[in-house]
Design a protein around this motif. Sequence first.
Motif, PDB file in Angstrom:
ATOM      1  N   TYR A  10     -34.039  19.311  19.061  1.00 12.86           N
ATOM      2  CA  TYR A  10     -33.311  20.273  19.975  1.00 12.86           C
ATOM      3  C   TYR A  10     -31.979  20.164  20.029  1.00 12.86           C
ATOM      4  N   ASN A  14     -29.527  22.927  18.211  1.00 14.50           N
ATOM      5  CA  ASN A  14     -27.992  23.537  18.844  1.00 14.50           C
ATOM      6  C   ASN A  14     -26.889  23.759  18.008  1.00 14.50           C
ATOM      7  N   GLN A  49     -23.065  28.594  22.354  1.00 12.31           N
ATOM      8  CA  GLN A  49     -23.995  27.848  22.158  1.00 12.31           C
ATOM      9  C   GLN A  49     -23.296  26.540  21.902  1.00 12.31           C
ATOM     10  N   ALA A  53     -23.406  22.962  23.284  1.00 12.38           N
ATOM     11  CA  ALA A  53     -23.891  21.690  22.518  1.00 12.38           C
ATOM     12  C   ALA A  53     -22.902  20.550  22.520  1.00 12.38           C
ATOM     13  N   SER A  56     -23.023  19.190  26.129  1.00 14.50           N
ATOM     14  CA  SER A  56     -24.374  18.720  26.794  1.00 14.50           C
ATOM     15  C   SER A  56     -24.810  17.175  26.754  1.00 14.50           C
ATOM     16  N   HIS A  71     -28.944  23.427  30.150  1.00 16.47           N
ATOM     17  CA  HIS A  71     -28.577  23.985  28.888  1.00 16.47           C
ATOM     18  C   HIS A  71     -29.796  24.716  28.538  1.00 16.47           C
ATOM     19  N   ASP A  75     -30.196  28.819  27.448  1.00 18.36           N
ATOM     20  CA  ASP A  75     -30.774  28.966  26.155  1.00 18.36           C
ATOM     21  C   ASP A  75     -31.733  30.117  26.376  1.00 18.36           C
TER      22      ASP A  75
END
Length: 136
Positions: A10, A14, A49, A53, A56, A71, A75
Motif C-alpha cells: 500500500y 501511494n 495523493q 503519501a 502518512s 488516508h 483513498d
Amino acid sequence: MKSFISPTLYATFNYVIAIVLLTSPWLFGFGGHKIGAALLLPMILGWFQLIMAIFSNHQFGFIKQFPLQMHFFLDVFGGSFLFCSPWIYDYAHITFWPQVIMGGLLVIFGAFTKGSRFTTPPVHHHDGGLATLYQN
C-alpha cells in the motif's frame, strides 16, 4: 471481507498512483484536449495523493503525521469520485478508462489494506461501564 493487501504494498502504491495520476493526461493521450476537468482532476488528485503519501504514518512516509486510517478513507472517497468523474463532468466521450481504472484501484487499496476500517472491525475495550460504578 478479509484484507489482502500488505501495508508495505500500500505504501509503495501511494507513490506509484500519485505519479501515474499526475502524468495521466499525457501518458494516456488526453492532455492535448482543452477540457478542464479531464486534465485537472487527475492532476489535483495526484498531488493530493503524493502529499498524503509523504505525510502518512506508514513505512515510506517521510513526515509520518497523517493517520493511516484517514488516508484509507480519503483513498476510498477520492477513488470513488475519480471513478465517477467522467460522467459527472461530462468528458466520458474523450476518455474514461484511465479514471475508472485508477479510481477503482484507489478504492480497492484503501478498502482492502490490512488495518483498514473498511474490512477490519474496530476493537472495543469494555471497561465495565456503569455496572462497575454501581458496584463500588
